[in-house]
Write a protein that holds these residues in place. Structure first.
Motif, PDB file in Angstrom:
ATOM      1  N   MET B   1       0.839  -1.198   0.000  1.00 10.21           N
ATOM      2  CA  MET B   1       0.000   0.000   0.000  1.00 10.21           C
ATOM      3  C   MET B   1       0.875   1.250   0.000  1.00 10.21           C
ATOM      4  SD  MET B   1      -3.393   0.788   2.343  1.00 10.21           S
ATOM      5  CE  MET B   1      -3.040  -0.503   3.472  1.00 10.21           C
ATOM      6  N   SER B   2       0.548   2.217  -0.834  1.00 10.02           N
ATOM      7  CA  SER B   2       1.320   3.450  -0.874  1.00 10.02           C
ATOM      8  C   SER B   2       1.083   4.230   0.424  1.00 10.02           C
ATOM      9  CB  SER B   2       0.882   4.298  -2.060  1.00 10.02           C
ATOM     10  OG  SER B   2      -0.416   4.821  -1.801  1.00 10.02           O
ATOM     11  N   PRO B   3       2.015   5.107   0.779  1.00 10.20           N
ATOM     12  CA  PRO B   3       1.785   5.928   1.971  1.00 10.20           C
ATOM     13  C   PRO B   3       0.446   6.663   1.891  1.00 10.20           C
ATOM     14  CG  PRO B   3       4.028   6.232   1.162  1.00 10.20           C
ATOM     15  CD  PRO B   3       3.328   5.360   0.155  1.00 10.20           C
ATOM     16  N   ARG B   4       0.121   7.144   0.712  1.00  9.06           N
ATOM     17  CA  ARG B   4      -1.146   7.860   0.552  1.00  9.06           C
ATOM     18  C   ARG B   4      -2.328   6.978   0.935  1.00  9.06           C
ATOM     19  NH1 ARG B   4      -5.263   8.342  -3.012  1.00  9.06           N
ATOM     20  NH2 ARG B   4      -6.077  10.446  -3.428  1.00  9.06           N
ATOM     21  N   ILE B   7      -2.375   6.123   4.716  1.00  8.41           N
ATOM     22  CA  ILE B   7      -2.841   7.215   5.580  1.00  8.41           C
ATOM     23  C   ILE B   7      -4.351   7.386   5.446  1.00  8.41           C
ATOM     24  CG2 ILE B   7      -2.759   9.711   5.955  1.00  8.41           C
ATOM     25  CD1 ILE B   7       0.238   9.573   5.139  1.00  8.41           C
ATOM     26  N   LEU B   8      -4.825   7.413   4.195  1.00  6.73           N
ATOM     27  CA  LEU B   8      -6.266   7.606   3.997  1.00  6.73           C
ATOM     28  C   LEU B   8      -7.071   6.471   4.626  1.00  6.73           C
ATOM     29  CD1 LEU B   8      -6.361   9.065   0.364  1.00  6.73           C
ATOM     30  CD2 LEU B   8      -7.025  10.232   2.482  1.00  6.73           C
ATOM     31  N   ALA B  10      -6.137   4.571   7.190  1.00  4.01           N
ATOM     32  CA  ALA B  10      -6.052   4.692   8.655  1.00  4.01           C
ATOM     33  C   ALA B  10      -6.985   5.795   9.143  1.00  4.01           C
ATOM     34  CB  ALA B  10      -4.611   4.989   9.076  1.00  4.01           C
ATOM     35  N   VAL B  11      -7.033   6.890   8.393  1.00  7.69           N
ATOM     36  CA  VAL B  11      -7.922   7.995   8.765  1.00  7.69           C
ATOM     37  C   VAL B  11      -9.381   7.539   8.693  1.00  7.69           C
ATOM     38  CG1 VAL B  11      -8.824  10.213   7.950  1.00  7.69           C
ATOM     39  CG2 VAL B  11      -6.349   9.880   8.175  1.00  7.69           C
ATOM     40  N   ARG B  12      -9.726   6.844   7.616  1.00  5.77           N
ATOM     41  CA  ARG B  12     -11.119   6.391   7.455  1.00  5.77           C
ATOM     42  C   ARG B  12     -11.525   5.451   8.580  1.00  5.77           C
ATOM     43  NH1 ARG B  12      -9.771   5.834   1.723  1.00  5.77           N
ATOM     44  NH2 ARG B  12     -10.382   7.847   0.830  1.00  5.77           N
ATOM     45  N   ASN B  14     -10.465   5.448  11.543  1.00  7.80           N
ATOM     46  CA  ASN B  14     -10.499   6.089  12.852  1.00  7.80           C
ATOM     47  C   ASN B  14     -11.311   7.379  12.922  1.00  7.80           C
ATOM     48  OD1 ASN B  14      -8.962   4.142  14.070  1.00  7.80           O
ATOM     49  ND2 ASN B  14      -7.011   5.200  13.773  1.00  7.80           N
ATOM     50  N   LEU B  15     -12.074   7.695  11.868  1.00  2.00           N
ATOM     51  CA  LEU B  15     -12.836   8.948  11.896  1.00  2.00           C
ATOM     52  C   LEU B  15     -13.718   9.012  13.138  1.00  2.00           C
ATOM     53  CD1 LEU B  15     -14.086   9.469   8.212  1.00  2.00           C
ATOM     54  CD2 LEU B  15     -12.326  10.765   9.444  1.00  2.00           C
ATOM     55  N   PRO B  16     -13.620  10.079  13.924  1.00  2.00           N
ATOM     56  CA  PRO B  16     -14.452  10.174  15.127  1.00  2.00           C
ATOM     57  C   PRO B  16     -15.931  10.289  14.743  1.00  2.00           C
ATOM     58  CG  PRO B  16     -12.696  11.852  15.124  1.00  2.00           C
ATOM     59  CD  PRO B  16     -12.747  11.248  13.754  1.00  2.00           C
ATOM     60  N   ARG B  17     -16.764   9.736  15.556  1.00  2.00           N
ATOM     61  CA  ARG B  17     -18.205   9.790  15.340  1.00  2.00           C
ATOM     62  C   ARG B  17     -18.890  10.296  16.598  1.00  2.00           C
ATOM     63  NH1 ARG B  17     -17.422  10.750  11.163  1.00  2.00           N
ATOM     64  NH2 ARG B  17     -17.656   9.573   9.255  1.00  2.00           N
ATOM     65  N   ALA B  19     -20.252  12.578  13.237  1.00  2.01           N
ATOM     66  CA  ALA B  19     -19.673  13.626  12.400  1.00  2.01           C
ATOM     67  C   ALA B  19     -20.253  14.981  12.806  1.00  2.01           C
ATOM     68  CB  ALA B  19     -19.973  13.342  10.932  1.00  2.01           C
TER      69      ALA B  19
END
Lengths: 248, 226, 459
Positions: B1-4, B7-8, B10-12, B14-17, B19
């Motif tokens: 997996m590319s760094p991009r 990161i995306l 991992a962010v998805r 862990n998105l706080p809920r 919204a």
């Protein structure tokens, strides 16, 4: 109304006269007060250090002892703050929630609940420096913190002291700077704690205070230690003692 | 997996809920700094700011005071000749005056500069700002005005022409009026380069311009509608 | 397990330098007072805080979307966008770009993220000369120390310290400690470095998803020189720096410098959207534990931080102990809640380097619950078994005693209970820290409980 008196452990051990003044003051104002003999502490010393496991039994004991009272009143902002906001090392049973919701700090109980209009017996002809503790100011909302500059100034402690004959409040440079007690912080971060205490005490001394008054005896315990070491001509006094008619 | 992708994802994960919705920010209609912008209708008893303009009061004096507080200065000049005279008066010893404006030609045209390093010897840079912000005492400059961006920071002293009618109230108003993506560089400049890094002593001319002078002068085209 | 930093010992060392501590406290408190005056000039301050907080929370709860939008808009403006999962990857990306441009000399403005990544030593080891261009950062670089404050990195130093340092490093007169002369000397020293630099690096205060640009705020204009003189500009941007729209900047720019120094705006508020005429622009979007923190219900709000330093200025512990006492990239209250997220074992003592006065939470322009998070980090430290020995044993003994009224009260009955048992948590230490600068309280003849039994419970 069944009122339970909550005397924090360090007041019990070091400043029994503050407990007596609180009890007498409440009785003078017509409250029927009972002091249960079993509670020891609210659990704050352990919880403040992160030790939830060590705090839970003490917190459970506190809830058990006070669950039958309509209101619990304690002369300490930081202990009441712990009970109301942080006493969660134990299961939040209906009893725990009830006790936490009904625990009041002395100043707010006098001003907001009893709506006391005066203390005709109280005279204190001295220059007094007011120390509102951090947990009382920012935790319980006893005063407008100095950094919230756009909100009108108020201090519940000052409102009560204004009702005492002869008492003169002195203005200091940093009205709500922390004194540096901070619970176990006062020994684990000794140098910083002591320096904060020295600065705080000097601020009061520089402005001519004869007494430092507070609704938190723990801050006063710390500042008294500084005053005694520096041999300054100042004393500390709990607000309950002044409102009850001065030191015994 | 590319760094991009890593990161995306991992962010998805862990998105706080829940919204949180995006709040609307204040628009550009003038509201009066004196009484606060009062975004919430019910907040009516806000403290008054002494010396700040009310809705009906002119902004220019406040802009000039704020600019001065930031270490800058401003002068009203009647026309291009007065602007030239002011520059000559303020900087009598200047050898190199590099200008991006027609009102004050200077000794060097910025359009003739090929490389920013050529600006190292500039004593005074002159440029026009399209926008001033009263509350901040700031002027807006972009690559369109500076031509070579380094003119704003390598010049020992900076002179900025500003139309006194081009002053807005707050930063909200300023951001409503500018198109950020249209220029690679844009700066709100409030006073000269400054530092307080040694014992908090305020010193002007840390790395960029040592002084900022705003000359209040409408552009010729606007002054003379012919 | 990493050896923990010892903020108490470091702070004690700073306090022992009496003039340093008193000057530091006075200057940093002065910034807090300037902040108060500036905030009084914005009656709608509390509304701004609320709005700033919600914009940040909105962005963080939609961060994937805004990262992609930023990348798309930035790429359209011919900005090269790179991604880096951690510090090592960030440094490698930066080095690759520099190497491809044969960069020998680099001028950089202040970036906490580049500090966090340890970028400067990384590049220096690979033969690239790195010069800090902010005066305070340069002072710290020449001292081989990290910044002690986010906004004023050398605020813990006296002018005489700077005079001695500059005399040694750049040949100024050691007896001339006039700040004006010192700053001028550094201006003269830095200018040739700007001119010969092959690349300029900056951080970013804000990155705007909608427009694909970013904003750098400085007072010296040093970021602008670095971005406008050398042909190559690289910016390191933490993924939490995103905001949705250009007009959102109005909110944050109004608050940033007022919170930091008490000025309405920084002298330079600079916006970069694509390469300048004749230049090249790269941005590196860096995660480095931020996505982990995003998943923590207790701690994700710390990602709202705009690095204004207001929490440091108001913090009574920071002002006394100085920023270097934290032994970490981020100091002060925000450091206490950020640093353990990078290395809990190393920074386990930081959550205790606080009196929990709560003022940090009140001054925070984006409404981070800093004080509550400090309290919660203590629980994390204890739950992970990382408490210091003295605290662990003291709290356990205290908890056992206080949980059992007979034990507690029999201890009381023996007398001298207070000094024998209760203060175990206060005094659990052969060095008896309480008594070092303070007198111990006198032990009264009887406790309140004893008085109550004697006076109110008589049969």
């Amino acid at each position: 109304m069944k009122l339970g008196l909550f005397i924090p452990c360090y007041i019990d051990a070091f400043f029994p006269e503050v407990g007596v003044a609180t009890l007498e003051l409440l009785e003078r104002l017509g409250c029927s007060v009972e002091y249960p003999l079993d509670p020891t502490c609210c659990g704050q010393p352990m919880a403040n250090s992160g030790c939830q496991d060590d705090a839970s039994a003490t917190e459970a004991l506190f809830v058990h002892c006070f669950q039958d009272f309509d209101t619990v009143v304690g002369p300490s902002g930081s202990c009441v703050h712990h009970v109301r906001f942080n006493l969660d090392a134990i299961e939040q049973t209906p009893q725990a929630q009830k006790v936490r919701g009904r625990t009041r700090e002395l100043v707010e109980f006098l001003l907001d609940d009893l709506k006391v209009v005066g203390f005709p017996w109280a005279a204190f002809p001295h220059k007094v420096g007011l120390h509102d503790s951090c947990t009382a100011v920012r935790g319980l909302g006893h005063a407008r913190p100095s950094e919230r500059v756009n909100e009108p100034y108020f201090s519940k402690t000052r409102d009560l002291l204004d009702k005492v004959r002869g008492l003169e409040l002195v203005k200091i440079d940093r009205p709500d700077e922390c004194c540096g007690f901070g619970g176990s912080f006062c020994v684990t971060d000794e140098a910083v704690s002591a320096k904060m205490g020295y600065d705080r005490v000097h601020d009061f001394h520089r402005h001519g205070a004869e007494y430092i008054v507070s609704a938190d005896m723990s801050c006063l315990l710390h500042m008294k230690g500084v005053i005694d070491r520096l041999k300054l001509p100042m004393k500390v006094i709990h607000i309950a003692q002044i409102l009850n008619g001065g030191p015994p | 997996m590319s760094p991009r992708e890593a990161i995306l994802s991992a962010v998805r994960k862990n998105l706080p809920r829940p919204a949180v919705p995006l709040p609307e920010v204040p628009g550009s209609e003038r509201k009066g700094i004196k009484h606060g912008l009062g975004y919430k209708e019910h907040l009516t008893r806000l403290p008054e700011v002494p010396g700040a303009p009310d809705v009906n009061e002119p902004l220019l004096p406040y802009f000039r005071r704020q600019l001065e507080a930031m270490g800058g200065r401003s002068f009203e000049v009647a026309d291009a000749a007065a602007a030239r005279a002011k520059v000559a008066e303020l900087f009598p010893d200047a050898n190199v005056v590099c200008s991006a404006v027609s009102e004050v030609p200077g000794t060097r045209r910025i359009q003739d500069v090929r490389d920013p390093h050529e600006l190292n010897d500039v004593d005074v840079g002159v440029v026009r700002s399209p926008l001033g912000v009263a509350e901040a005492g700031a002027v807006w400059l972009t690559q369109a005005e500076l031509v070579v961006n380094a003119l704003g920071v390598l010049s020992q002293h900076l002179v900025v022409l500003l139309d006194p009618a081009a002053v807005v109230e707050t930063m909200h108003d300023a951001y409503e009026r500018i198109d950020l993506a249209s220029s690679p560089y844009g700066v709100f400049l409030a006073g000269p380069s400054a530092t307080g890094d040694i014992e908090g002593v305020i010193i002007h001319g840390a790395q960029g311009a040592r002084s900022l002078t705003v000359l209040l002068l409408a552009p010729a085209a606007r002054k003379d509608p012919r | 397990m990493t050896r923990p930093v010892d903020p108490e010992r470091r702070a004690a060392g700073f306090i022992a330098l009496e003039l340093h501590e008193s000057t530091h406290d006075r200057l940093v408190w002065g910034m807090r007072q300037n902040r108060d005056k500036a905030v009084a000039g914005v009656p709608e301050w509390e509304e701004l805080r609320e709005m700033a907080s919600r914009i940040k929370e909105h962005t963080l709860t939609h961060l994937d979307h805004y990262l992609e939008q930023f990348e798309k808009s930035a790429t359209k403006l011919r900005t090269h966008v790179h991604w880096a999962r951690d510090a090592e990857e960030h440094n490698a990306v930066v080095y690759d770009v520099l190497n491809a441009h044969r960069v020998k000399s680099l001028i950089k403005s202040k970036s906490m993220l580049q500090e966090e990544c340890g970028m400067t030593p990384y590049l220096q080891q690979r033969g690239i000369e790195v010069t800090e261009s902010d005066l305070g950062e340069r002072i710290q670089q020449l001292s081989d120390e990290p910044p002690s404050h986010i906004v004023v990195p050398a605020i813990h130093k006296l002018r005489t310290d700077v005079a001695a340092l500059f005399a040694e490093k750049i040949g100024t007169d050691p007896k001339d400690s006039d700040p004006h002369a010192l700053a001028e000397a550094m201006r003269q020293n830095a200018r040739p470095r700007f001119l010969k630099a092959d690349a300029g690096m900056t951080g970013a205060n804000f990155a705007v998803a909608e427009t694909g640009g970013f904003v750098v705020c400085t007072n010296e204009g040093n970021a602008d020189i670095g971005a406008s003189v050398p042909p190559l500009h690289i910016a390191s941007i933490g993924i939490e720096k995103l905001i949705p729209r250009g007009r959102d900047l109005g909110i944050f720019i109004r608050m940033l410098s007022r919170s930091a120094l008490g000025t309405p705006i920084t002298q330079y508020t600079s916006h970069f959207h694509g390469p300048r005429r004749g230049g090249e622009l790269h941005v590196v979007l860096v995660d480095n534990t931020r996505s982990d923190r995003l998943g923590s219900p207790d701690f994700w709000h710390a990602l709202k931080c705009i690095r204004c330093g207001a929490c440091m200025n108001t913090c009574p512990v920071y002002r006394r102990g100085g920023g270097l006492s934290y032994g970490a990239t981020y100091s002060g209250p925000i450091g206490v809640i950020l640093d353990p997220g990078f290395d809990l074992s190393k920074y386990r003592e930081l959550p205790f380097h606080s009196s929990l006065c709560g003022s940090c939470t009140d001054v925070c322009p984006v409404k981070i619950d800093i004080s509550d998070q400090i309290y919660k980090w203590r629980r994390v430290v204890a739950a992970k078994g990382l408490l210091s020995f003295a605290k662990r044993v003291g709290m356990s003994a205290l908890g056992k005693t206080l949980a059992h009224p007979p034990l507690y009260h029999s201890a009381e009955a023996v007398g001298e209970w207070a000094l024998e048992h209760l203060p175990r948590f206060l005094l659990y230490n052969p060095l008896n820290p309480w008594g070092k600068h303070r007198e111990l309280p006198a032990v009264p003849r009887q406790t309140f409980r004893q008085w109550y039994i004697e006076n109110r419970r008589k049969p």
